[in-house]
Design a protein around this motif. Sequence first.
Motif, short mmCIF file in Angstrom:
data_model
loop_
_atom_site.label_atom_id
_atom_site.label_comp_id
_atom_site.label_asym_id
_atom_site.label_seq_id
_atom_site.Cartn_x
_atom_site.Cartn_y
_atom_site.Cartn_z
N ASN A 162 104.50 119.66 13.79
CA ASN A 162 105.83 119.37 13.06
C ASN A 162 106.01 118.42 12.33
O ASN A 162 106.54 117.95 10.82
N GLU A 217 98.20 110.52 17.92
CA GLU A 217 99.12 110.67 19.50
C GLU A 217 100.12 108.66 19.43
O GLU A 217 101.90 109.20 19.63
N ASP A 218 99.99 107.89 18.92
CA ASP A 218 101.40 106.84 19.13
C ASP A 218 102.54 107.01 17.42
O ASP A 218 103.18 107.77 18.19
N LEU A 245 102.70 110.41 17.34
CA LEU A 245 103.58 111.82 17.29
C LEU A 245 104.35 111.32 18.32
O LEU A 245 106.02 110.94 18.69
N GLU A 246 104.25 109.98 19.34
CA GLU A 246 105.38 109.20 19.85
C GLU A 246 106.36 108.80 19.65
O GLU A 246 107.44 108.83 19.48
N LYS A 247 105.69 107.65 18.50
CA LYS A 247 106.59 107.46 17.81
C LYS A 247 108.01 108.00 17.53
O LYS A 247 109.18 107.81 17.35
N PHE A 248 107.46 109.33 16.83
CA PHE A 248 108.96 109.77 16.14
C PHE A 248 108.96 111.33 17.57
O PHE A 248 109.90 112.03 16.49
N ASP A 249 109.01 111.24 18.40
CA ASP A 249 109.14 112.27 19.00
C ASP A 249 109.08 113.55 18.22
O ASP A 249 110.31 114.37 18.66
N ILE A 250 107.99 113.68 18.23
CA ILE A 250 107.98 115.44 16.93
C ILE A 250 105.94 115.88 18.18
O ILE A 250 105.75 114.76 18.62
N GLU A 251 105.32 117.43 17.25
CA GLU A 251 104.67 117.76 18.18
C GLU A 251 103.88 117.68 16.66
O GLU A 251 104.08 117.92 15.17
#
Length: 77
Positions: free
Chosen positions: A35, A23-24, A26-32
């Motif tokens: 991806n 989760e961290d 995905l949030e860091k790179f602003d992706i799903e």
Amino acid sequence: MAMDVRDHRLVPEHRKMSEEEVEDLLEKFDIEKKNLPRIKSNDSALKQKDFEVGDVFEITRSSPTAGETTYYRRVVE
């Protein structure tokens, strides 16, 4: 006698990430999660690892120029 590919010096360390770490990431790179680059569930580097399709692995490789680099792969069928 066949060699275990996971013991070869050129095979980088593969570590399964926790859900919180994913989760961290995905949030860091602003992706799903969809991806992320993929790694096949039958990849030799994953043998004898406890994982399910959809898990994410952190792969740490040695680099002559960067020292160490980190990659992420999502397990697929």
